[in-house]
Design an enzyme around this catalytic site. Structure first.
Site, PDB file in Angstrom:
ATOM      1  N   ARG A  98       0.831  -1.209  -0.098  1.00  0.00           N
ATOM      2  CA  ARG A  98       0.079   0.063  -0.075  1.00  0.00           C
ATOM      3  C   ARG A  98       0.952   1.133  -0.031  1.00  0.00           C
ATOM      4  O   ARG A  98       1.755   1.307   0.999  1.00  0.00           O
ATOM      5  CB  ARG A  98      -0.736  -0.215   1.158  1.00  0.00           C
ATOM      6  CG  ARG A  98      -1.663   1.351   1.468  1.00  0.00           C
ATOM      7  CD  ARG A  98      -2.807   1.380   2.411  1.00  0.00           C
ATOM      8  NE  ARG A  98      -3.865   0.460   1.867  1.00  0.00           N
ATOM      9  CZ  ARG A  98      -4.926   0.692   2.442  1.00  0.00           C
ATOM     10  NH1 ARG A  98      -5.332   1.579   3.237  1.00  0.00           N
ATOM     11  NH2 ARG A  98      -5.918  -0.185   2.028  1.00  0.00           N
ATOM     12  N   HIS A 153      -7.158   1.095  -6.445  1.00  0.00           N
ATOM     13  CA  HIS A 153      -7.338   0.051  -5.212  1.00  0.00           C
ATOM     14  C   HIS A 153      -8.098  -0.948  -5.681  1.00  0.00           C
ATOM     15  O   HIS A 153      -9.246  -1.475  -5.379  1.00  0.00           O
ATOM     16  CB  HIS A 153      -8.417   0.827  -4.375  1.00  0.00           C
ATOM     17  CG  HIS A 153      -8.347   0.269  -2.936  1.00  0.00           C
ATOM     18  ND1 HIS A 153      -7.448  -0.784  -2.600  1.00  0.00           N
ATOM     19  CD2 HIS A 153      -8.957   0.552  -1.748  1.00  0.00           C
ATOM     20  CE1 HIS A 153      -7.517  -0.988  -1.225  1.00  0.00           C
ATOM     21  NE2 HIS A 153      -8.669  -0.227  -0.801  1.00  0.00           N
ATOM     22  N   GLN A 191      -9.794  -3.858  -3.329  1.00  0.00           N
ATOM     23  CA  GLN A 191     -11.104  -3.499  -3.171  1.00  0.00           C
ATOM     24  C   GLN A 191     -12.184  -3.813  -4.196  1.00  0.00           C
ATOM     25  O   GLN A 191     -13.207  -4.345  -3.956  1.00  0.00           O
ATOM     26  CB  GLN A 191     -11.151  -1.916  -2.618  1.00  0.00           C
ATOM     27  CG  GLN A 191     -12.274  -1.407  -2.583  1.00  0.00           C
ATOM     28  CD  GLN A 191     -12.950  -2.092  -1.050  1.00  0.00           C
ATOM     29  OE1 GLN A 191     -11.901  -1.597  -0.137  1.00  0.00           O
ATOM     30  NE2 GLN A 191     -13.975  -2.360  -1.051  1.00  0.00           N
ATOM     31  N   ASP A 251     -17.447   7.399  -1.218  1.00  0.00           N
ATOM     32  CA  ASP A 251     -16.341   7.331  -0.754  1.00  0.00           C
ATOM     33  C   ASP A 251     -15.882   8.526  -0.145  1.00  0.00           C
ATOM     34  O   ASP A 251     -16.545   9.495  -0.262  1.00  0.00           O
ATOM     35  CB  ASP A 251     -15.283   6.938  -1.989  1.00  0.00           C
ATOM     36  CG  ASP A 251     -13.776   6.416  -1.521  1.00  0.00           C
ATOM     37  OD1 ASP A 251     -13.665   6.328  -0.204  1.00  0.00           O
ATOM     38  OD2 ASP A 251     -12.993   6.123  -2.425  1.00  0.00           O
ATOM     39  N   CYS A 265     -16.275   1.266   0.539  1.00  0.00           N
ATOM     40  CA  CYS A 265     -15.257   0.558   0.738  1.00  0.00           C
ATOM     41  C   CYS A 265     -14.788   0.585   2.095  1.00  0.00           C
ATOM     42  O   CYS A 265     -14.106  -0.240   2.638  1.00  0.00           O
ATOM     43  CB  CYS A 265     -14.119   1.027  -0.145  1.00  0.00           C
ATOM     44  SG  CYS A 265     -13.581   2.746   0.284  1.00  0.00           S
ATOM     45  N   ARG A 316     -13.462  -8.330   1.251  1.00  0.00           N
ATOM     46  CA  ARG A 316     -11.970  -8.164   1.308  1.00  0.00           C
ATOM     47  C   ARG A 316     -11.051  -9.741   1.801  1.00  0.00           C
ATOM     48  O   ARG A 316      -9.941  -9.871   0.917  1.00  0.00           O
ATOM     49  CB  ARG A 316     -11.358  -7.095   2.308  1.00  0.00           C
ATOM     50  CG  ARG A 316     -12.083  -5.688   2.142  1.00  0.00           C
ATOM     51  CD  ARG A 316     -11.952  -5.112   0.786  1.00  0.00           C
ATOM     52  NE  ARG A 316     -10.520  -4.812   0.453  1.00  0.00           N
ATOM     53  CZ  ARG A 316      -9.416  -4.149   0.641  1.00  0.00           C
ATOM     54  NH1 ARG A 316     -10.030  -3.141   1.513  1.00  0.00           N
ATOM     55  NH2 ARG A 316      -8.291  -4.154   0.474  1.00  0.00           N
TER      56      ARG A 316
HETATM   57  N1   CP Z   1     -11.050  -0.067   2.180  1.00  0.00           N
HETATM   58  C1   CP Z   1      -9.912  -0.215   2.485  1.00  0.00           C
HETATM   59  O1   CP Z   1      -8.950  -0.166   2.002  1.00  0.00           O
HETATM   60  O2   CP Z   1      -9.931   0.101   4.030  1.00  0.00           O
HETATM   61  P1   CP Z   1      -8.494  -0.090   4.844  1.00  0.00           P
HETATM   62  O3   CP Z   1      -7.950   1.393   4.634  1.00  0.00           O
HETATM   63  O4   CP Z   1      -8.972  -0.296   6.082  1.00  0.00           O
HETATM   64  O5   CP Z   1      -7.500  -1.064   4.521  1.00  0.00           O
END
Ligand code: CP
Length: 348
Positions: free
Chosen positions: A117, A144, A147, A241, A282, A310
């Site tokens: 990430r 992402h 996701q 979002d 998300c 997820r």
């Molecule tokens: N949706 C998502 O990526 O959540 P986190 O930031 O908690 O990983």
């Protein structure tokens, strides 16, 4: 003394695939991953998950905080018989004392998958360029994709009567976030109608629109870019979002005043969408900002199924990306090594 080749691990160079963006995968590939997700979710529900990542490790690099991505990858690796390592920028040399190239190459000698990430897409792309194990994009400034596998699967689990994935109309209400871009690309690849409902000032860059339009040409999908929230009418799925993310704090005030109240997903907006419209997010959500708590808690909301998926997605991705390179060894092979090593130790 007989030495093994330079690396004792199974390097995955042949047929190596990274999961950086869904655009790198065909609709058939993505459908295969969704099918694998269904099988692994059923196996989890039966408490009978096959150990298809046994003895393997995933290195998880996090330049930004995470709840779902971290917990889901770590749990997925464990459930499949493997192991996950959490690496924050404080713990490793990435980009400071050590180049992306060297980090990618070194991690590839020790682990079987790298998940990152990152603040910038170029970091995860750079790791992939030099790694000889699959690299997974766990979120970057642009995309992402893990996701989106959870999102597509959640839509499949909640399909309206008589509809398939390609029949859906999905409206993303709000900023052109990394989830918006990834959904735009995946939905148009599957032939859906995708609407991005966003004020002109923050609308998606032309580069995204071009990619999505190209998808539509081959899939029969449709892309609508509009600032008119009335466009939610008749949509099957409404997605919200955050209105700003890490690195956009300076724009917080202008963003909030541009998006609120018109682009907040409220009960009224969901009513406008129609009686059967589902709500997705998300998470984490800023309730009373991009959506209301009432919508999140309503019967239309599938946000917690989406969050659980997820884990479903990460299990499938770990297996999909490694299975053909790292076969689980037979009991006979393990026993042969054990006999040989113990024979040596017993003679010391
Ligand atoms: N949706 C998502 O990526 O959540 P986190 O930031 O908690 O990983």
């Amino acid at each position: 003394m007989k030495l093994p080749s330079s690396s004792a691990t199974n390097l995955h160079k042949e047929g190596l695939r990274h999961f950086l963006k869904t655009q790198d995968f065909t609709k058939k590939d993505l459908t295969d991953i969704l099918e694998l997700m269904a099988m692994l979710k059923q196996a989890r529900s039966d408490n009978a998950i096959p150990q298809l990542f046994k003895g393997q490790s995933v290195a998880m690099i996090f330049e930004q905080p995470s709840t779902r991505t971290r917990v889901s990858f770590e749990t997925a690796a464990t459930l499949l018989g493997g192991h996950a390592l959490f690496l924050s920028p404080k713990d490793i040399h990435l980009g400071a004392k050590e180049s992306l190239e060297d980090t990618g190459r070194v991690l590839s000698r020790m682990v079987d998958v790298i998940m990152a990430r990152v603040d910038e897409h170029s970091t995860v792309a750079g790791l992939a360029e030099h790694a000889s194990v699959p690299v997974i994009n766990g979120l970057c400034d642009w995309l992402h994709p893990t996701q989106i596998m959870a999102d597509l699967f959640s839509m499949m689990e909640h399909l309206p009567q008589g509809k398939s994935l390609g029949d859906l109309t999905v409206a993303f209400v709000g900023d052109a976030t990394n989830v918006a871009s990834s959904l735009m690309f995946a939905c148009t690849k599957f032939g859906m109608t995708f609407k991005h409902i966003c004020p002109e000032r923050f609308k998606a860059p032309q580069k995204w629109i071009d990619i999505a339009l190209e998808n539509c040409e081959s899939s029969g999908g449709k892309l609508v870019i509009t600032d008119n929230t009335d466009q939610v009418a008749g949509c099957d799925v409404i997605v919200a979002d955050s209105f700003y993310w890490f690195g956009q704090e300076d724009e917080k005030d202008i963003r909030l005043s541009t998006f609120i109240p018109e682009y907040v997903v409220t009960e009224d907006l969901m009513e406008k969408a129609g009686p059967d419209a589902m709500f997705m997010h998300c998470l984490p959500a800023n309730d009373q900002r991009e959506c209301t708590r009432e919508v999140m808690e309503s019967s239309r909301s599938i946000i917690f199924d989406e969050a659980e998926n997820r884990l479903t997605a990460q299990m499938a991705l770990l297996v999909y990306l490694t299975y053909h390179h790292n076969k689980v060894p037979s009991d006979e092979t393990v026993m042969a090594h054990k006999t040989k090593i113990e024979g040596f130790l017993n003679n010391l």
